[in-house]
Design a protein around this motif. Structure first.
Motif, PDB file in Angstrom:
ATOM      1  N   ARG A  13       0.833  -1.207   0.000  1.00 25.56           N
ATOM      2  CA  ARG A  13       0.000   0.000   0.000  1.00 25.56           C
ATOM      3  C   ARG A  13       0.869   1.260   0.000  1.00 25.56           C
ATOM      4  O   ARG A  13       0.653   2.189  -0.782  1.00 25.56           O
ATOM      5  N   ASP A  14       1.890   1.285   0.867  1.00 28.79           N
ATOM      6  CA  ASP A  14       2.742   2.467   0.988  1.00 28.79           C
ATOM      7  C   ASP A  14       3.616   2.672  -0.246  1.00 28.79           C
ATOM      8  O   ASP A  14       3.902   3.802  -0.617  1.00 28.79           O
ATOM      9  N   LYS A  15       4.035   1.569  -0.903  1.00 30.44           N
ATOM     10  CA  LYS A  15       4.810   1.694  -2.148  1.00 30.44           C
ATOM     11  C   LYS A  15       3.977   2.376  -3.221  1.00 30.44           C
ATOM     12  O   LYS A  15       4.469   3.216  -3.967  1.00 30.44           O
ATOM     13  N   ARG A  16       2.717   2.003  -3.296  1.00 29.76           N
ATOM     14  CA  ARG A  16       1.821   2.597  -4.290  1.00 29.76           C
ATOM     15  C   ARG A  16       1.615   4.081  -4.003  1.00 29.76           C
ATOM     16  O   ARG A  16       1.645   4.906  -4.911  1.00 29.76           O
ATOM     17  N   ARG A  17       1.439   4.426  -2.749  1.00 27.37           N
ATOM     18  CA  ARG A  17       1.203   5.828  -2.384  1.00 27.37           C
ATOM     19  C   ARG A  17       2.461   6.674  -2.555  1.00 27.37           C
ATOM     20  O   ARG A  17       2.371   7.860  -2.872  1.00 27.37           O
ATOM     21  N   ALA A  18       3.630   6.089  -2.353  1.00 28.20           N
ATOM     22  CA  ALA A  18       4.887   6.834  -2.425  1.00 28.20           C
ATOM     23  C   ALA A  18       5.196   7.286  -3.846  1.00 28.20           C
ATOM     24  O   ALA A  18       5.926   8.258  -4.037  1.00 28.20           O
ATOM     25  N   SER A  19       4.657   6.605  -4.844  1.00 31.80           N
ATOM     26  CA  SER A  19       4.973   6.962  -6.228  1.00 31.80           C
ATOM     27  C   SER A  19       4.477   8.364  -6.574  1.00 31.80           C
ATOM     28  O   SER A  19       5.016   9.008  -7.475  1.00 31.80           O
ATOM     29  N   ALA A  20       3.496   8.875  -5.851  1.00 31.72           N
ATOM     30  CA  ALA A  20       2.970  10.211  -6.123  1.00 31.72           C
ATOM     31  C   ALA A  20       3.908  11.290  -5.595  1.00 31.72           C
ATOM     32  O   ALA A  20       3.830  12.437  -6.020  1.00 31.72           O
ATOM     33  N   TYR A  21       4.820  10.939  -4.678  1.00 30.76           N
ATOM     34  CA  TYR A  21       5.686  11.926  -4.043  1.00 30.76           C
ATOM     35  C   TYR A  21       7.113  11.885  -4.568  1.00 30.76           C
ATOM     36  O   TYR A  21       7.991  12.537  -4.025  1.00 30.76           O
ATOM     37  N   ARG A  22       7.341  11.120  -5.634  1.00 31.53           N
ATOM     38  CA  ARG A  22       8.685  11.027  -6.215  1.00 31.53           C
ATOM     39  C   ARG A  22       9.090  12.356  -6.831  1.00 31.53           C
ATOM     40  O   ARG A  22       8.267  13.042  -7.432  1.00 31.53           O
ATOM     41  N   LEU A  23      10.354  12.703  -6.737  1.00 33.12           N
ATOM     42  CA  LEU A  23      10.874  13.899  -7.388  1.00 33.12           C
ATOM     43  C   LEU A  23      11.287  13.537  -8.805  1.00 33.12           C
ATOM     44  O   LEU A  23      11.876  12.485  -9.033  1.00 33.12           O
ATOM     45  N   ASN A  24      10.998  14.417  -9.753  1.00 36.15           N
ATOM     46  CA  ASN A  24      11.407  14.182 -11.127  1.00 36.15           C
ATOM     47  C   ASN A  24      12.859  14.588 -11.306  1.00 36.15           C
ATOM     48  O   ASN A  24      13.315  15.570 -10.709  1.00 36.15           O
ATOM     49  N   LYS A  25      13.571  13.841 -12.150  1.00 35.90           N
ATOM     50  CA  LYS A  25      14.956  14.178 -12.435  1.00 35.90           C
ATOM     51  C   LYS A  25      15.003  15.447 -13.276  1.00 35.90           C
ATOM     52  O   LYS A  25      14.202  15.622 -14.186  1.00 35.90           O
ATOM     53  N   ALA A  26      15.938  16.310 -12.965  1.00 40.08           N
ATOM     54  CA  ALA A  26      16.096  17.549 -13.725  1.00 40.08           C
ATOM     55  C   ALA A  26      16.687  17.220 -15.089  1.00 40.08           C
ATOM     56  O   ALA A  26      17.653  16.468 -15.195  1.00 40.08           O
TER      57      ALA A  26
END
Length: 59
Positions: A13-26
């Motif tokens: 559950r937490d892995k799925r939710r964490a994907s929304a908070y990932r930082l995009n690479k510059a």
């Protein structure tokens, strides 16, 4: 209606939710004038050029 057969674990559950908070690479591109790395669509900090025109005077 579909019903889950097993409880979803906290880790899954937490892995799925964490994907929304990932930082995009510059994104980094090479300046065509001085060949220094820079961000696209921005003035080069090393030489001051943007779209083959000097925009900022660099010392």
């Amino acid at each position: 209606m579909a019903v889950p057969k097993r409880k979803t674990s906290k880790a899954r559950r937490d892995k799925r939710r964490a994907s929304a908070y990932r930082l995009n690479k510059a994104t980094i591109v090479e300046c065509p004038q001085c060949h220094e790395p820079k961000q696209p669509h921005r003035v080069c900090r090393a030489c001051g050029y943007y779209k083959n025109r000097e925009v900022v005077e660099v010392e």
